[in-house]
Design an enzyme around this catalytic site. Structure first.
Site, mmCIF file in Angstrom:
data_model
loop_
_atom_site.group_PDB
_atom_site.id
_atom_site.type_symbol
_atom_site.label_atom_id
_atom_site.label_comp_id
_atom_site.label_asym_id
_atom_site.label_seq_id
_atom_site.Cartn_x
_atom_site.Cartn_y
_atom_site.Cartn_z
ATOM 1 N N TYR A 185 25.970 39.152 27.640
ATOM 2 C CA TYR A 185 25.286 40.310 27.053
ATOM 3 C C TYR A 185 25.365 41.541 27.945
ATOM 4 C CZ TYR A 185 21.354 43.031 25.099
ATOM 5 O OH TYR A 185 20.562 44.011 24.560
ATOM 6 N N LYS B 123 26.950 45.497 27.251
ATOM 7 C CA LYS B 123 26.243 46.780 27.236
ATOM 8 C C LYS B 123 26.847 47.742 28.268
ATOM 9 C CE LYS B 123 23.315 45.925 23.885
ATOM 10 N NZ LYS B 123 23.408 46.595 22.586
HETATM 11 N N1 LIG Z 1 14.853 43.574 21.966
HETATM 12 C C1 LIG Z 1 15.076 44.044 23.189
HETATM 13 O O1 LIG Z 1 14.326 43.764 24.148
HETATM 14 C C2 LIG Z 1 16.252 44.957 23.435
HETATM 15 C C3 LIG Z 1 16.380 45.539 24.716
HETATM 16 C C4 LIG Z 1 17.463 46.374 24.958
HETATM 17 C C5 LIG Z 1 18.381 46.627 23.950
HETATM 18 N N2 LIG Z 1 18.225 46.047 22.707
HETATM 19 C C6 LIG Z 1 19.220 46.348 21.679
HETATM 20 O O2 LIG Z 1 18.578 46.774 20.496
HETATM 21 C C7 LIG Z 1 19.424 46.530 19.369
HETATM 22 C C8 LIG Z 1 18.604 45.906 18.259
HETATM 23 O O3 LIG Z 1 18.176 44.626 18.684
HETATM 24 P P1 LIG Z 1 16.805 43.946 18.242
HETATM 25 O O4 LIG Z 1 16.065 43.640 19.479
HETATM 26 O O5 LIG Z 1 16.161 44.720 17.162
HETATM 27 O O6 LIG Z 1 17.359 42.537 17.687
HETATM 28 P P2 LIG Z 1 17.281 41.811 16.276
HETATM 29 O O7 LIG Z 1 15.890 41.851 15.728
HETATM 30 O O8 LIG Z 1 17.930 40.494 16.510
HETATM 31 O O9 LIG Z 1 18.185 42.726 15.335
HETATM 32 C C9 LIG Z 1 19.578 42.790 15.502
HETATM 33 C C10 LIG Z 1 20.184 43.386 14.245
HETATM 34 O O10 LIG Z 1 21.614 43.436 14.413
HETATM 35 C C11 LIG Z 1 22.197 42.842 13.268
HETATM 36 N N3 LIG Z 1 23.532 42.320 13.512
HETATM 37 C C12 LIG Z 1 23.953 41.368 14.355
HETATM 38 N N4 LIG Z 1 25.260 41.163 14.225
HETATM 39 C C13 LIG Z 1 25.699 42.016 13.257
HETATM 40 C C14 LIG Z 1 26.946 42.296 12.646
HETATM 41 N N5 LIG Z 1 28.062 41.621 12.991
HETATM 42 N N6 LIG Z 1 27.019 43.270 11.715
HETATM 43 C C15 LIG Z 1 25.907 43.948 11.345
HETATM 44 N N7 LIG Z 1 24.692 43.705 11.848
HETATM 45 C C16 LIG Z 1 24.590 42.753 12.799
HETATM 46 C C17 LIG Z 1 21.223 41.752 12.850
HETATM 47 O O11 LIG Z 1 21.494 41.324 11.524
HETATM 48 P P3 LIG Z 1 21.111 39.838 10.981
HETATM 49 O O12 LIG Z 1 19.656 39.889 10.579
HETATM 50 O O13 LIG Z 1 22.058 39.644 9.843
HETATM 51 O O14 LIG Z 1 21.351 38.888 12.116
HETATM 52 C C18 LIG Z 1 19.923 42.518 12.994
HETATM 53 O O15 LIG Z 1 19.728 43.363 11.885
HETATM 54 C C19 LIG Z 1 20.568 45.647 19.893
HETATM 55 O O16 LIG Z 1 21.721 46.437 20.099
HETATM 56 C C20 LIG Z 1 20.040 45.138 21.221
HETATM 57 O O17 LIG Z 1 21.050 44.809 22.125
HETATM 58 C C21 LIG Z 1 17.178 45.222 22.436
#
Ligand SMILES: NC(=O)c1ccc[n+]([C@@H]2O[C@H](COP(=O)([O-])OP(=O)(O)OC[C@H]3O[C@@H](n4cnc5c(N)ncnc54)[C@H](OP(=O)(O)O)[C@@H]3O)[C@@H](O)[C@H]2O)c1
Length: 250
Positions: A173, A177
């Site tokens: 991961y 990033k």
């Molecule tokens: N949560 C944290 O602590 C955190 C911290 C830093 C950065 N981020 C970043 O924030 C962003 C959102 O993450 P989140 O925490 O909200 O996670 P999440 O709840 O798991 O949401 C991820 C989203 O990405 C979608 N996705 C995954 N693979 C995909 C694909 N091939 N095509 C289209 N959509 C896809 C998922 O769809 P499905 O429902 O179909 O799986 C879901 O809608 C990510 O880029 C993550 O790296 C998160």
């Protein structure tokens, strides 16, 4: 041409992306809920209401990306904001704890298939979606691209032995990033002569599926910085990496 600004948020059917979409709808945007599963996209759009529309978009499928771009062009004729939010933290068994994901992602044991799968979504997907959406963004009066990255990808922060989170800097991961940050800068540099601004942002450690809901912040808190960058005026920065409190080192 559609008479309101249009924003596309990838992976907006849940988590931080859904909240970004809600907030942009509240700012007067027509919001396209990018969702690889259209049914989930429809449910998310219904939860927002009239300004939201579901858009089938799997960021790892060139056909899906091309069809989404064509739909935006033919149905709305404009795109003002692209939030590249879709992301995955691993490609292994779902429901694993962060500790288990971290162990499996150590560079000595990480599965190359998993590294490829995570880069496919978090890096190559962003390049492909951005390329497909650029013709529309270039026509917008103030195109904005926001890449949802992570402090976990900062080489400078993770090179510091005092950083308590650096044991999580594995081969899967975090480097995805880091690469996303590089891609952000590359697009920002190429697009400097245009009115488009391209920035990367860390939303903070947030309770979502991505980390088995072990994150400590809320999606409401996490959406604030991506939304701020989506709404930058013409004096705002481009080519930056930031979080809620400061500019982050690459
Ligand atoms: N949560 C944290 O602590 C955190 C911290 C830093 C950065 N981020 C970043 O924030 C962003 C959102 O993450 P989140 O925490 O909200 O996670 P999440 O709840 O798991 O949401 C991820 C989203 O990405 C979608 N996705 C995954 N693979 C995909 C694909 N091939 N095509 C289209 N959509 C896809 C998922 O769809 P499905 O429902 O179909 O799986 C879901 O809608 C990510 O880029 C993550 O790296 C998160």
């Amino acid at each position: 041409m559609h008479n309101k600004p249009v924003a596309l948020v990838t992976g907006a059917n849940k988590g931080i992306g859904l909240q970004i979409a809600k907030d942009l709808a509240g700012q007067g945007f027509t919001v396209l809920i990018g969702s690889r599963n259209l049914e989930n996209g429809h449910k998310a759009a219904e939860s927002i209401g009239a300004p939201a529309r579901a858009l089938q978009l799997d960021v790892t499928s060139q056909d899906s990306i091309a069809a989404a771009a064509e739909r935006i062009r033919s149905e709305l004729g404009r795109l003002d904001v692209l939030v590249n939010n879709a992301g995955i933290s691993h490609a292994g068994k779902p429901g694993r704890t962060l500790e288990e994901v971290g162990q499996a992602g150590r560079p000595s044991v990480a599965s190359l298939d998993e590294v490829r799968a995570v880069f496919e979504t978090n890096v190559f997907g962003v390049i492909a979606v951005t390329q497909a959406m650029l013709p529309l963004l270039l026509k917008a009066p103030a195109g904005r691209i926001v890449n949802v990255s992570s402090g976990a990808g900062s080489l400078t922060l993770n090179a510091d032995p005092a950083n308590p989170h650096r044991p999580m800097f594995g081969a899967v991961y975090s480097p995805s990033k880091t690469a996303l940050n590089a891609i952000t800068l590359a697009f920002a540099i190429e697009l400097e002569p245009t009115s488009i601004k391209v920035n990367a942002v860390c939303p903070g450690f947030t309770s979502t599926d991505l980390n088995n809901f072990e994150g400590t912040g809320t999606v409401e808190q996490a959406a604030r910085q991506p939304v701020r960058l989506a709404l930058l005026d013409e004096n705002g920065p481009t080519g930056t990496f930031s979080n809620a409190s400061r500019l982050l080192p690459w």
